[in-house]
Write a protein that holds these residues in place. Structure first.
Motif, PDB file in Angstrom:
ATOM      1  N   ARG A  50       0.841  -1.199   0.000  1.00  0.00           N
ATOM      2  CA  ARG A  50       0.000   0.000   0.000  1.00  0.00           C
ATOM      3  C   ARG A  50       0.876   1.249   0.000  1.00  0.00           C
ATOM      4  O   ARG A  50       1.840   1.340   0.749  1.00  0.00           O
ATOM      5  CB  ARG A  50      -0.955  -0.005   1.184  1.00  0.00           C
ATOM      6  CG  ARG A  50      -0.252  -0.026   2.517  1.00  0.00           C
ATOM      7  CD  ARG A  50      -1.209   0.189   3.657  1.00  0.00           C
ATOM      8  NE  ARG A  50      -0.537   0.065   4.921  1.00  0.00           N
ATOM      9  CZ  ARG A  50       0.279   1.001   5.441  1.00  0.00           C
ATOM     10  NH1 ARG A  50       0.507   2.110   4.802  1.00  0.00           N
ATOM     11  NH2 ARG A  50       0.854   0.810   6.608  1.00  0.00           N
ATOM     12  N   ALA A  51       0.516   2.179  -0.837  1.00  0.00           N
ATOM     13  CA  ALA A  51       1.296   3.413  -0.951  1.00  0.00           C
ATOM     14  C   ALA A  51       1.046   4.344   0.232  1.00  0.00           C
ATOM     15  O   ALA A  51       1.920   5.103   0.624  1.00  0.00           O
ATOM     16  CB  ALA A  51       0.960   4.122  -2.258  1.00  0.00           C
ATOM     17  N   ALA A  52      -0.148   4.269   0.785  1.00  0.00           N
ATOM     18  CA  ALA A  52      -0.527   5.076   1.942  1.00  0.00           C
ATOM     19  C   ALA A  52      -1.797   4.453   2.506  1.00  0.00           C
ATOM     20  O   ALA A  52      -2.432   3.629   1.857  1.00  0.00           O
ATOM     21  CB  ALA A  52      -0.767   6.529   1.543  1.00  0.00           C
ATOM     22  N   ALA A  53      -2.145   4.853   3.718  1.00  0.00           N
ATOM     23  CA  ALA A  53      -3.357   4.315   4.329  1.00  0.00           C
ATOM     24  C   ALA A  53      -3.903   5.304   5.340  1.00  0.00           C
ATOM     25  O   ALA A  53      -3.148   6.037   5.976  1.00  0.00           O
ATOM     26  CB  ALA A  53      -3.065   2.986   5.021  1.00  0.00           C
ATOM     27  N   LEU A  54      -5.214   5.302   5.478  1.00  0.00           N
ATOM     28  CA  LEU A  54      -5.866   6.060   6.529  1.00  0.00           C
ATOM     29  C   LEU A  54      -6.205   5.086   7.638  1.00  0.00           C
ATOM     30  O   LEU A  54      -7.037   4.199   7.466  1.00  0.00           O
ATOM     31  CB  LEU A  54      -7.132   6.747   6.019  1.00  0.00           C
ATOM     32  CG  LEU A  54      -7.841   7.576   7.084  1.00  0.00           C
ATOM     33  CD1 LEU A  54      -7.015   8.837   7.399  1.00  0.00           C
ATOM     34  CD2 LEU A  54      -9.237   7.961   6.637  1.00  0.00           C
ATOM     35  N   LYS A  55      -5.537   5.228   8.762  1.00  0.00           N
ATOM     36  CA  LYS A  55      -5.809   4.385   9.923  1.00  0.00           C
ATOM     37  C   LYS A  55      -6.817   5.122  10.791  1.00  0.00           C
ATOM     38  O   LYS A  55      -6.625   6.296  11.101  1.00  0.00           O
ATOM     39  CB  LYS A  55      -4.524   4.121  10.697  1.00  0.00           C
ATOM     40  CG  LYS A  55      -3.490   3.357   9.889  1.00  0.00           C
ATOM     41  CD  LYS A  55      -2.224   3.182  10.696  1.00  0.00           C
ATOM     42  CE  LYS A  55      -1.166   2.439   9.937  1.00  0.00           C
ATOM     43  NZ  LYS A  55       0.066   2.295  10.748  1.00  0.00           N
ATOM     44  N   ARG A  56      -7.875   4.421  11.170  1.00  0.00           N
ATOM     45  CA  ARG A  56      -8.970   5.039  11.906  1.00  0.00           C
ATOM     46  C   ARG A  56      -9.633   4.010  12.778  1.00  0.00           C
ATOM     47  O   ARG A  56      -9.537   2.819  12.512  1.00  0.00           O
ATOM     48  CB  ARG A  56      -9.980   5.599  10.929  1.00  0.00           C
ATOM     49  CG  ARG A  56     -10.519   4.486  10.050  1.00  0.00           C
ATOM     50  CD  ARG A  56     -11.320   4.933   8.876  1.00  0.00           C
ATOM     51  NE  ARG A  56     -11.586   3.861   7.952  1.00  0.00           N
ATOM     52  CZ  ARG A  56     -12.347   2.799   8.182  1.00  0.00           C
ATOM     53  NH1 ARG A  56     -12.919   2.644   9.342  1.00  0.00           N
ATOM     54  NH2 ARG A  56     -12.551   1.883   7.265  1.00  0.00           N
ATOM     55  N   LEU A  92       2.024   7.204   5.457  1.00  0.00           N
ATOM     56  CA  LEU A  92       2.651   7.316   4.139  1.00  0.00           C
ATOM     57  C   LEU A  92       3.750   6.272   4.022  1.00  0.00           C
ATOM     58  O   LEU A  92       4.537   6.093   4.947  1.00  0.00           O
ATOM     59  CB  LEU A  92       3.246   8.715   3.971  1.00  0.00           C
ATOM     60  CG  LEU A  92       2.348   9.895   4.335  1.00  0.00           C
ATOM     61  CD1 LEU A  92       3.125  11.202   4.280  1.00  0.00           C
ATOM     62  CD2 LEU A  92       1.139   9.933   3.421  1.00  0.00           C
ATOM     63  N   THR A  93       3.819   5.590   2.904  1.00  0.00           N
ATOM     64  CA  THR A  93       4.821   4.543   2.725  1.00  0.00           C
ATOM     65  C   THR A  93       6.043   5.102   2.010  1.00  0.00           C
ATOM     66  O   THR A  93       5.953   5.581   0.876  1.00  0.00           O
ATOM     67  CB  THR A  93       4.228   3.358   1.944  1.00  0.00           C
ATOM     68  OG1 THR A  93       3.098   2.865   2.669  1.00  0.00           O
ATOM     69  CG2 THR A  93       5.240   2.247   1.750  1.00  0.00           C
ATOM     70  N   TRP A  94       7.179   5.030   2.705  1.00  0.00           N
ATOM     71  CA  TRP A  94       8.422   5.591   2.170  1.00  0.00           C
ATOM     72  C   TRP A  94       8.810   4.934   0.842  1.00  0.00           C
ATOM     73  O   TRP A  94       9.195   5.632  -0.102  1.00  0.00           O
ATOM     74  CB  TRP A  94       9.559   5.443   3.183  1.00  0.00           C
ATOM     75  CG  TRP A  94      10.808   6.087   2.688  1.00  0.00           C
ATOM     76  CD1 TRP A  94      11.862   5.473   2.069  1.00  0.00           C
ATOM     77  CD2 TRP A  94      11.111   7.481   2.694  1.00  0.00           C
ATOM     78  NE1 TRP A  94      12.808   6.400   1.714  1.00  0.00           N
ATOM     79  CE2 TRP A  94      12.369   7.644   2.091  1.00  0.00           C
ATOM     80  CE3 TRP A  94      10.443   8.607   3.161  1.00  0.00           C
ATOM     81  CZ2 TRP A  94      12.978   8.876   1.949  1.00  0.00           C
ATOM     82  CZ3 TRP A  94      11.054   9.839   3.019  1.00  0.00           C
ATOM     83  CH2 TRP A  94      12.296   9.968   2.415  1.00  0.00           C
TER      84      TRP A  94
END
Length: 191
Positions: A50-56, A92-94
């Protein structure tokens, strides 16, 4: 602290700073209704797909398309007394940032803003019809681009269309002959 220019990003702090500033610009220019005071930012060096994620937090009664009453909502054993959404984290995925060009990274951030907007308004998010419509408005994809190579690629044996990517052995890979492609209803070929 002023964020560096995109091509000068060298640290996790730089990436967060630049990405936060870009998202604030998108909020203003594209009228994205989000509150950044309720967003924490982090950089992952472990994520591989995953390139990025919204953790909630998960809110069982939440439904996309139905505004949530944050004053009466509980999650994670607590309740907000002030009516504000529970905080969320934009991860955000480095490695994705490193693999993408600027346009791809900006699209990834706009994608995550759609998730954030849905979450802050409805208490949840998905990739359904409302997401697709909003993604079109923000000129982003429904699914972020991949930045790593899958271990297995499944294709339609008839037309060679991509059916799925898998990063580890799973039932679909092991039993591909039992499944059919949605395009031609043909068998799946595993590469």
């Amino acid at each position: 602290m002023t964020a560096p220019a995109y091509d000068e990003i060298a640290t996790h702090e730089d990436l967060v700073g630049w990405s936060r500033d870009y998202c604030k610009d998108v909020r203003r220019e594209w009228l994205v209704d989000v509150r950044f005071d309720l967003v924490e930012w982090e950089v992952s060096t472990r994520a591989k797909r995953r390139a990025a994620a919204l953790k909630r937090p998960k809110i069982p009664e939440a439904e996309v398309g139905t505004p949530i009453d944050w004053e009466s909502t509980t999650a994670a054993g607590g309740r907000r007394a002030d009516g504000r959404p529970f905080p969320a984290t934009l991860s955000l995925t480095w490695d994705a940032f490193d693999a993408f060009d600027r346009e791809q990274w900006e699209s990834t951030l706009r994608h995550e803003l759609v998730h954030l907007e849905q979450y802050q308004h409805c208490g949840t998010t998905d990739h359904g019809s409302a997401f697709k419509a909003r993604a079109r408005e923000l000129d982003t994809e429904v699914h972020c681009e991949t930045f790593s190579d899958p271990k297995y690629v499944l294709r339609c044996a008839e037309c060679d269309a991509l059916v799925a990517r898998r990063y580890k052995d799973c039932k679909l890979v092991r039993r591909a002959e039992e499944y059919r492609s949605s395009c031609c209803q043909a068998a799946l070929a595993v590469e």
